[in-house]
Motif scaffolding. Structure first.
Motif, mmCIF file in Angstrom:
data_model
loop_
_atom_site.group_PDB
_atom_site.id
_atom_site.type_symbol
_atom_site.label_atom_id
_atom_site.label_comp_id
_atom_site.label_asym_id
_atom_site.label_seq_id
_atom_site.Cartn_x
_atom_site.Cartn_y
_atom_site.Cartn_z
ATOM 1 N N PRO A 68 0.820 -1.229 0.000
ATOM 2 C CA PRO A 68 0.000 0.000 0.000
ATOM 3 C C PRO A 68 0.846 1.267 0.000
ATOM 4 N N ASP A 69 1.893 1.289 0.804
ATOM 5 C CA ASP A 69 2.804 2.447 0.823
ATOM 6 C C ASP A 69 3.912 2.191 -0.182
ATOM 7 N N ASP A 70 3.742 2.763 -1.358
ATOM 8 C CA ASP A 70 4.715 2.527 -2.419
ATOM 9 C C ASP A 70 5.992 3.308 -2.110
ATOM 10 N N PHE A 71 7.043 2.564 -1.810
ATOM 11 C CA PHE A 71 8.300 3.196 -1.449
ATOM 12 C C PHE A 71 9.155 3.537 -2.670
ATOM 13 N N LEU A 72 8.749 3.082 -3.850
ATOM 14 C CA LEU A 72 9.552 3.304 -5.049
ATOM 15 C C LEU A 72 9.127 4.606 -5.719
ATOM 16 N N THR A 73 10.101 5.429 -6.032
ATOM 17 C CA THR A 73 9.841 6.705 -6.681
ATOM 18 C C THR A 73 9.774 6.518 -8.193
ATOM 19 N N PRO A 74 9.282 7.522 -8.932
ATOM 20 C CA PRO A 74 9.286 7.414 -10.404
ATOM 21 C C PRO A 74 10.678 7.190 -10.982
ATOM 22 N N GLU A 75 11.701 7.767 -10.370
ATOM 23 C CA GLU A 75 13.061 7.523 -10.845
ATOM 24 C C GLU A 75 13.461 6.063 -10.643
ATOM 25 N N ASP A 76 13.016 5.494 -9.521
ATOM 26 C CA ASP A 76 13.297 4.072 -9.283
ATOM 27 C C ASP A 76 12.610 3.203 -10.328
#
Length: 1184
Positions: free
Chosen positions: A430-438
């Motif tokens: 639920p808490d997406d830890f990955l950023t768009p750059e990732d």
């Protein structure tokens, strides 16, 4: 003595058991301090093992019985000897899990009766499992805090006796283990190779689990067994002996895992009792019983107390074993610790799943061993897969996210794949830890060369971008399910096209489709929706696709058709499954059937719509190659005719190489025998070719006037288009029935000075003619039915070679290159057909290229291939870009390979390879593999001739260098190499003769030829005291190490024969190459280095010869000496040489080719070299 761990009880001899009964217990030589109860305890163990033996007879069938006196322990009741089988705890491992449970139950019963004796059995079990062949002794300890006891805890070795000692505390025992020094290097059971090591690992872990499971309701909580066992495993896991450390660490962590299972069962019991307590409390005062509530509460307290005790045990094991061993020097121990830690955190998350324990998992992801990193990643996968555990992983994810992402680039493929799977699980939280750059970095792995990693990245791409729901619409017309599916597919295709266009690093649609095939196959195989998206009207209400998006969508359509037809095997991508099972084959056939049925109807419409775009048409023309011939629609002639008409219209409009190549291959695929549409496709193809040939004939009739060629720009463009079409179809189809050779060959006979054809026309003509000749040779068995046809074919071949030879001197480089490649291909095909044709029928007649053509081909290779900077001088700046340089290198490699094929197939003489071999070192990085392969192939054909070509190569280089030096300088010839490079080339040639027995004749021939090259035509005169090519012997000495001992004497005799007539005066340094060569033969015979022999034994001695050696010696009796007949000889011993003399000698030794005999002579008087018949042991005889 503790028995061998790999030897079962059945294999023991009577003598071994007798000794064990006298010296020790069944588990080791244990000296118990309480001897009074020893015999009674032993009798109890005898009865216990008898009961186990009765059960094991049904499990293990027939087992050899071993005798022992009075049971398994020393002594017996009333001195009576009884014959029973020895069943120790270690031997139980070999009997399976069912037998293990029975024996452990009996051991627990014996433990309840006599815990000390049973504990000694268990202690010896773990020591035996470590592969220890030593002796275990025990003494009682009264207190753990005694300083004198603590000071005795040592681990040392006694080199004098060859034994190691380890004394440690396993309260209430002080155990001393004695074993040989080589135990650490022995192959203990856990690391034994083969299936035995894996099987023992599994059975050993099962033993620990069964021991805890069977005793979890009794002996586990007696505050004695577990304390002793944990103390034992903690001490042994801290040993510097690898076997103890590895085995006991595994036992300790498995013990903790088993205790986790006990704690979980206790937690379940507490939870159930608490529920029962709550139910009882909720009852009315009349219904509930106070005594019952008190019993339940008391039970809950007991269970909680037991759980607290179990958690204390787990904490002791964790601190005493895990914290010391998770960074052990042995990778296997680190892997065990990480694997079990992940299991503890998953099963018993209330205690282990916190940052205190997670940090070890994060730290060990930096381990240098791939298996340790893999265990960490697999453990984290189990945690992230459980949604209930995700809230406890927030801090860990934030702290170690960068490390996890970087592990997708791990050098170990399995670690990278499992890390990508872990990131897929993290992305679903639920808490997406990955950023768009990732995501941008991770999604690029869909283009990875490893298919498993790319498919996992494709799963991440699908779940992130393509699995989104279609936006809702207010229109009433889109309420049905089919329209909703269409809108959702359009939205996914839009997202996929947007991702592909944003991927700036890669432009490979076929790899993207392969990565998404497993997870998004339904989307990619929705061909009706894709074609409707391509054919939709831009003026419709729904948002259409841009031209750029349509071009990419067509590529996706073609790639999905290829994937459905051929499977996931792609060039440059590894890890694909190459063999399909029956189910996969059935799925593939069904997909091809659906593809053929749909696109056979829709492809003409797509070709008609995109007929103006070369790239899109070229992609669409490849789709029929993936059609299924057995499809029912194949018999529909109307659809097939419509497709052929549309393809013909496209070919009339386009003449680009991509479109023509795709069309030629598609026609070839559709014309295969057995397909229902093959006859219709052949008719359509023949009609196309006939129309092209007719139009080309008309154009050439207008352009060729006598001996000149003239055409305006429009006609020239049309002639080129017709030639390109015929050339493209000639590459795949046999078009000999249209006599194109007679039509095009006159274009090559027109002289340039008389207005010859343009270079681009000649290039296409040469390509067409080479294809025609190859087809003619390939179909010789069918077309040559009489000798007249064979003669006509040879005349045609000769005419083609003459015309191509004429084009080798054309002013345009592209024409020259194409003429060279065409001649090489045709001559190679002709040679191949001569070897494979059936002698009982007519075949191609022998044709040998003229000497002028052979020399022209060799000259062309030397002037067009071996040009430019050397492979080692890469620092030199180049005007061309890197892409152009690589294209030029690829073109030169093709030319060299074509020429080498002529040599390998016998078209050219093998001696012509010498001109190629001389560039082996100079252009090693560019052409070394091709030249080496040519060398190996020629050696397989004729090793003697191949060796002669090597000799010829070295001699030509040497002669060129000699001529260059004698010419007095000036600009160096491109083919001239330095003496050092020639010598190095000879050394590399010598290294190719690996098997000295197999190539014995070749090496001897090289030496004989070299000696003849130097001395055969030499007549000694006062003006020419030495042979002009004497320095060649230094090069020849590189092959001396490849001579066998008998051949060394033969070569030495051959050398004497050629030097017997000449005066060899060592006062002149110009004779040093001869001394060097002879010394290499002698030093090689004595297994010494030739250079050290000359520098150490020859020239330093000349500076240090004593006056005694200057006395007048006796006359030599040698029949074939180097010196005159009256020369005198004496044997010279090798004196010691000082470093200064050695250095001076090395500086004075010449390694270059001498132009003139040097004036400076050695510092000796009358020093002449001679050989006698007496010494055969390689000694050197020198006259002073």
């Amino acid at each position: 003595m503790i028995p061998e761990p790999s030897a079962p009880a059945a294999s023991r001899s009577t003598e071994q058991n007798t000794n064990s009964g006298v010296e020790a217990t069944s588990s080791g030589a244990v000296n118990h301090s309480e001897d009074d109860s020893g015999n009674e305890n032993r009798q109890k163990n005898v009865r216990r093992r008898k009961r186990a033996h009765k059960f094991l007879e049904n499990v293990t069938r027939k087992r050899a019985k071993a005798s022992c006196s009075g049971g398994t322990r020393a002594g017996g009741r009333n001195g009576k000897q009884k014959q029973v089988e020895a069943v120790t705890l270690f031997e139980v491992i070999t009997m399976g899990k069912s037998a293990m449970q029975v024996v452990i139950d009996d051991w627990i019963e014996a433990y309840v009766t006599d815990r000390d004796s049973s504990l000694l059995d268990l202690i010896s079990f773990f020591i035996q499992c470590s592969g220890c062949k030593g002796v275990v002794t025990a003494e009682m300890c009264q207190s753990k805090e005694d300083d004198e006891v603590i000071s005795k805890m040592v681990e040392e070795l006694d080199e004098a006796s060859g034994l190691q000692y380890k004394k440690f505390l396993a309260f209430p025992w002080i155990l001393t283990v004695t074993w040989p020094l080589d135990t650490d290097s022995a192959e203990y059971p856990l690391v034994q190779s083969g299936s035995y090591g894996r099987w023992f690992h599994s059975e050993f872990c099962d033993f620990v689990s069964v021991l805890v499971a069977q005793g979890q309701h009794s002996v586990v909580f007696d505050s004695y067994l577990m304390d002793t066992l944990i103390s034992l495993l903690t001490e042994l896991s801290d040993s510097y002996v690898r076997a103890f450390r590895h085995t006991c660490t595994l036992a300790a962590v498995k013990l903790l895992s088993s205790l986790v299972g006990v704690a979980l069962s206790l937690s379940v019991g507490i939870e159930n009792s608490q529920k029962l307590y709550d139910v009882q409390r909720a009852k009315t005062s009349r219904q509930k019983s106070t005594q019952h509530l008190e019993r339940i509460q008391k039970k809950i307290a007991e269970l909680q107390e037991k759980r607290a005790e179990i958690e204390t045990m787990m904490d002791v094991i964790f601190k005493g074993v895990f914290l010391k061993r998770y960074r052990d020097v042995l990778p296997e121990i680190r892997s065990i610790c990480m694997e079990e830690l992940g299991l503890w955190m998953k099963l018993y998350s209330s205690v282990f799943l916190n940052d205190k324990y997670l940090k070890y998992m994060g730290w060990m992801m930096h381990d240098k061993i791939p298996d340790v990193r893999l265990k960490c990643v697999l453990g984290l996968q189990g945690l992230y897969a459980d949604p209930l555990l995700l809230p406890k992983l927030d801090l860990f994810t934030t702290r170690f996210k960068e490390r996890i992402i970087s592990m997708t680039l791990d050098k170990d493929s399995e670690v990278a794949v499992q890390t990508m799977k872990l990131l897929v699980l993290i992305s679903k939280s639920p808490d997406d830890f990955l950023t768009p750059e990732d995501y941008k970095q991770l999604l690029q792995f869909v283009y990875s060369s490893q298919r498993i990693l790319a498919a996992t990245a494709g799963e991440l791409l699908f779940s992130r971008l393509l699995n989104a729901e279609a936006p809702a619409s207010d229109s009433q017309d889109e309420t049905n399910e089919e329209e909703a599916h269409r809108r959702q597919t359009f939205a996914r295709l839009k997202a996929l096209l947007q991702f592909y266009q944003d991927s700036e690093l890669h432009m490979h649609v076929v790899y993207l489709v392969d990565s998404l095939w497993d997870c998004a196959g339904t989307l990619l195989k929705d061909w009706p929706t894709v074609t409707s998206a391509l054919l939709q009207d831009p003026s419709s209400n729904s948002k259409g696709f841009t031209p750029a998006e349509q071009a990419v969508l067509v590529e996706i359509l073609v790639a999905s058709a290829r994937q459905a037809s051929e499977g996931p095997v792609l060039a440059g991508r590894s890890g694909a499954k190459k063999v399909m099972n029956a189910r996969e084959k059935k799925t593939q056939t069904d997909d091809c059937l659906k593809l053929t049925e749909h696109l056979l109807t829709m492809l003409p419409k797509l070709l008609s719509k995109f007929s103006d775009s070369d790239d899109i048409v070229a992609s669409l023309m490849r789709i029929p190659q993936y059609f299924l011939p057995e499809c029912a629609e194949a018999e529909n002639t109307q659809k097939v005719s419509c497709l052929m008409a549309e393809m013909a219209a496209v070919l009339d409009f386009h003449s680009g190489p991509a479109v023509l190549e795709a069309a030629a291959r598609t026609y070839l695929s559709l014309c295969e025998e057995g397909a229902a549409w093959s006859s219709a496709v052949r008719v359509a193809r023949d009609s196309l070719v006939e129309r092209w040939v007719g139009r080309l004939t008309e154009l050439l009739e207008d352009s060729l006037r006598g001996d000149s060629f003239s055409a305006d720009e429009e006609k020239l463009r049309e002639i080129l288009a017709m030639l390109k079409k015929l050339r493209a179809f000639h590459n795949c189809h046999d078009l000999s029935q249209w006599s194109v050779f007679d039509l095009l060959s006159p274009l090559l006979s027109i002289e340039k000075s008389q207005g010859g054809a343009p270079p681009e026309v000649l290039e296409e003509v040469l390509r067409c003619l080479s294809f025609i000749m190859i087809w003619s040779l390939n179909t010789s068995g069918e077309t040559l039915t009489c000798r007249e046809k064979a003669v006509a074919q040879r005349l045609q071949l000769r005419l083609y070679c003459e015309r191509s030879h004429h084009c080798l001197s054309h002013r345009n480089q592209s024409v020259r290159i194409q003429a060279f490649l065409g001649v090489c291909d045709v001559l190679t095909a002709h040679s191949y057909q001569l070897h494979v044709w059936d002698p009982t029928s007519f075949g191609p007649l022998l044709y040998t290229p003229s000497p002028k053509l052979q020399r022209a081909l060799l000259t062309f290779v030397c002037s067009h291939v071996f040009v430019g900077p050397d492979c080692d001088s890469q620092s030199k700046a180049s005007e061309n870009s890197e892409v152009e340089r690589l294209e030029d290198l690829h073109r030169r490699r093709n030319m060299l390979a074509a020429f080498c094929k002529l040599i390998v197939h016998g078209v050219l003489e093998m001696s012509m390879a010498a001109e190629v071999f001389m560039y082996y070192m100079k252009y090693y990085s560019d052409f070394g593999d091709i030249i080496k392969e040519t060398m190996c192939r020629t050696r397989l054909i004729d090793k003697i001739e191949s060796a002669r070509s090597l000799v010829l190569c070295l001699q030509q280089l040497f002669v060129r260098l000699k001529q260059e030096q004698e010419s007095g300088g000036g600009r160096a010839h491109p083919g001239v190499q330095t003496f050092t490079s020639i010598k190095e080339l000879a050394r590399r040639f010598a290294l190719t003769f690996g098997d000295v027995v197999k190539f014995r004749e070749c090496v001897v021939m090289i030496h004989r030829n070299g000696i003849e090259f130097v001395f055969q035509e030499f007549n000694q005169t006062p003006e020419t005291a030495i042979p002009p090519y004497l320095s060649y012997l230094t090069i020849l000495s590189e092959f001396s190490s490849k001579l066998l001992k008998p051949d060394k004497k033969t070569v030495l005799s051959y050398l004497q024969k050629h030097t017997a007539e000449h005066i060899i005066d060592l006062r002149e340094e110009c004779w040093q190459p001869l001394i060097y060569y002879r010394a290499s033969l002698l030093a090689a015979a004595e297994a010494e280095d030739a250079v050290s022999y000359v520098s150490s034994d020859r020239r330093p001695y000349l500076h240090n010869c004593s006056p005694v050696c200057r006395q007048k010696p006796e006359v030599s009796k040698s029949p074939c000496p180097f010196s005159p007949v009256d020369s005198k000889v004496c044997k010279v011993l090798r004196p010691g040489i000082s470093p200064s003399h050695q250095e001076k000698a090395d500086d004075a030794y010449p390694f270059s080719v001498p132009l003139e005999p040097p004036a400076k002579s050695l510092h000796t008087e009358g020093f002449v070299l001679s050989i006698t018949n007496e010494p055969d042991d390689g000694t050197v005889e020198v006259e002073l």
